[in-house]
Scaffold this active site. Structure first.
Site, short mmCIF file in Angstrom:
data_model
loop_
_atom_site.label_atom_id
_atom_site.label_comp_id
_atom_site.label_asym_id
_atom_site.label_seq_id
_atom_site.Cartn_x
_atom_site.Cartn_y
_atom_site.Cartn_z
N ASP A 169 0.82 -1.21 0.00
CA ASP A 169 0.00 0.00 0.00
C ASP A 169 0.86 1.27 0.00
OD1 ASP A 169 -2.05 1.79 0.37
OD2 ASP A 169 -2.94 0.74 2.07
N ASP B 60 -10.55 3.96 -1.44
CA ASP B 60 -11.20 2.93 -0.61
C ASP B 60 -12.72 2.89 -0.79
OD1 ASP B 60 -8.63 2.81 0.26
OD2 ASP B 60 -9.12 2.93 2.39
C1 GLA Z 1 -5.59 2.00 2.74
C2 GLA Z 1 -6.06 0.90 1.81
C3 GLA Z 1 -7.12 0.09 2.54
C4 GLA Z 1 -6.53 -0.48 3.81
C5 GLA Z 1 -5.98 0.63 4.68
C6 GLA Z 1 -5.22 0.09 5.88
O1 GLA Z 1 -6.58 2.94 3.00
O2 GLA Z 1 -6.56 1.43 0.61
O3 GLA Z 1 -7.59 -0.94 1.70
O4 GLA Z 1 -5.51 -1.39 3.47
O5 GLA Z 1 -5.10 1.46 3.95
O6 GLA Z 1 -4.65 1.09 6.63
#
Ligand code: GLA
Length: 541
Positions: free
Chosen positions: A285, A345
């Site tokens: 990420d 997200d």
């Molecule tokens: C980001 C990602 C999510 C999740 C969070 C965890 O927002 O896009 O899918 O993994 O981090 O902190």
């Protein structure tokens, strides 16, 4: 020298000591400089936030420092060992898509030795919100507060295909339901439920731990786990003993999105650690990497971990998470990616699902300094960017999390399957309603997702808030879905001509009714509920 001289000298000496003493006390109580607020998370880790304070008399000014921008301190004072200040910032509330609001966080502290016991109250609601919470407020340094240096980027090359994920990965991920509370015990329970609920039999294999498992690094720089995950190797062994696979999460920045330890500068070492634990899947990420690297650097940065995973010697599925920026579908496969997120997200709401699934939520490219962002794209627009082994990922499933209707969750599942998306359930598998099971375990629809041909979808017709997509399947069948994004039920039709099967003898199956439907005439017509779907599999004889 008279006899009075030694007395005078003593007085002078005491005066001098007193003056220095006062200066020393003043220096001690001058709060100017860098400070860190350490909030214990209860798992052995601390949420850290940095501040630069300036003291003038008993007035405190300054600002927050670090990755998330600078916000000025207001209403700051330090009197009689008591510190008070406030930070105001503009942001969105708990739910995405809400109007920007101004939030104020208040800090009150009492000096205890050389640090403060500080209490924070207020701030943003939802996941980012806390209050009141107490932690230590300690002196820090500029280097700790600022992002570390950009690491040298490797020259670009094509990372060898790891041959994993020949169909979109299926499994479960902890984030949507558990966020920062996920623990070893829950993961074991989910693995058990994956088997007992029939999910494993339906093809769900990966049990993926998202963010918040990390602690820090040992003396040799090896990543360690926090108290929620006492023994990652033992947990992996347990998941494997169920015939399942296990996934983990990290990122190329110094910290993850939830502020835990990232893989910055430890990419090879972390890949080796994951392999030694028996990890089968890595979600990687971007998050705090954005404070170091630009979007133009993404390919090289992701390539580094792609290479590291291959070098680890264990087959580890590589899932990129950089929210679809920098046209990732054009280079994701080259860095060894088996899947890449295409948007920000998801959350458990129709608004989020509709925007990500049908709207222009996919970033259209790199935003140049001083220029507006390129127009967004739809999942359909980028569908051809996914190929066998390298899939577009519109984010994890929200089915069963409780804030959408059954029709909306069916739309979610049908669309993800037509898009050839990874199917990562995001609910608590230990506690599923019959409705939830009937969606996640719909093997007719799963078969569309997992079709071995892995071809992209076609848009048959789009009119206002209705859209019909189709997809050719291996062996000549066609998957068709009629989606109604509108607020009323809609009568929708698909002609056999539009599917290229006019005049042929057809067998048509409704994949939600699990029953054949009559296919006479030149089209199929159905009433599609609001936010709902009718999904068909058309077989030509
Ligand atoms: C980001 C990602 C999510 C999740 C969070 C965890 O927002 O896009 O899918 O993994 O981090 O902190």
């Amino acid at each position: 020298m008279t006899s009075k001289s030694p007395v005078r000298f003593k007085v002078f000496l005491w005066a001098l000591i007193a003056a220095f003493g006062a200066l020393f006390v003043f220096a001690q109580s001058d709060l100017s400089g860098y400070w860190v607020f350490k909030i214990p998370r209860g798992d052995g880790t601390f949420a850290l936030s940095y501040f630069e304070l300036k003291q003038s008399g008993d007035t405190i000014t300054g600002n927050t420092v670090g990755g998330r921008g600078q916000n000025p301190i207001s209403d700051g004072s330090f009197r009689n060992g008591k510190l008070h200040f406030a930070i105001s910032f503009t942001g969105r509330g708990g739910q995405k898509g809400g109007a920007p609001q101004t939030f104020t966080t208040t800090y009150e502290g009492t000096l205890q030795g050389d640090k403060f016991a500080l209490t924070m109250t207020g701030g943003r609601g939802g996941r980012g919100g806390r209050g009141p919470v107490t932690g230590d407020f300690e002196r820090s340094k500029a280097e700790a507060a600022m992002p570390p240096a950009k690491l040298p980027l490797p020259a670009l090359h094509d990372v060898r295909d790891n041959k994993l994920a020949r169909t979109p990965p299926m499994g479960w991920n902890s984030w949507n339901k558990f966020a920062g509370t996920i623990s070893d015990k829950d993961v074991r329970g989910i693995a058990d439920a994956m088997v007992s609920s029939g999910m494993k039999k339906a093809g769900y294999i990966y049990v993926n731990i998202d963010d918040t498992w990390e602690l820090g690094r040992d003396a040799k720089g090896n990543i360690t786990t926090n108290t929620k995950f006492p023994n990652m190797k033992a947990l992996a062994d347990y998941v494997h003993s169920k015939g399942l696979k296990i996934g983990i999460y990290s990122g190329p920045g110094p910290t993850t999105c939830a502020g835990y330890e990232g893989s910055y500068g430890h990419e090879d070492q972390d890949a080796k650690t994951y392999a030694s634990w028996g990890i089968d899947y890595l979600k990687y990420d971007w998050c705090s990497a954005a404070t170091i690297y630009s979007d133009e650097d993404m390919q090289a940065v992701y390539q580094k971990m792609g290479d590291a995973l291959l070098k680890s010697g264990r087959p580890i599925l590589y899932s990129l998470c950089q929210y679809g920026r920098a046209k990732v579908w054009e280079w994701g496969a080259k860095v060894g990616g088996n899947a890449w997120r295409t948007t920000g997200d998801i959350n458990d709401s129709w608004q989020s699902l509709d925007r990500i699934g049908f709207g222009t939520a996919v970033p259209g490219g790199i935003r140049k300094q001083g220029e507006p962002a390129p127009p967004g794209l739809t999942q359909f627009d980028i569908a051809k960017g996914a190929t066998v082994g390298h899939w577009n990922d519109p984010d994890m499933l929200e089915i069963g999390n409780g804030h959408m209707t059954t029709d909306e969750y069916r739309t979610h599942f049908s669309l993800w399957c037509l898009l050839r998306a990874p199917l990562l359930a995001g609910n608590d598998l230990r506690d599923m309603s019959e409705d939830t099971k009937s969606i996640l375990l719909n093997t007719d629809v799963i078969a569309i997702d997992q079709d071995p041909a892995g071809l992209p979808l076609n848009r048959v017709k789009e009119e206002g808030t209705t859209v019909i997509y189709s997809r050719p399947l291996k062996g000549g069948d066609i998957a068709v879905a009629m989606f109604n994004r509108g607020e009323q039920a809609a009568e929708m039709s698909v002609t056999w001509d539009a599917l290229g099967v006019a005049g042929k003898k057809l067998q048509v199956r409704d994949l939600w009714k699990h029953a054949p439907v009559t296919a006479t005439g030149d089209k199929y017509t159905a009433s599609v509920p609001t936010h709902g779907v009718v999904m068909l599999r058309v077989t030509t004889k």
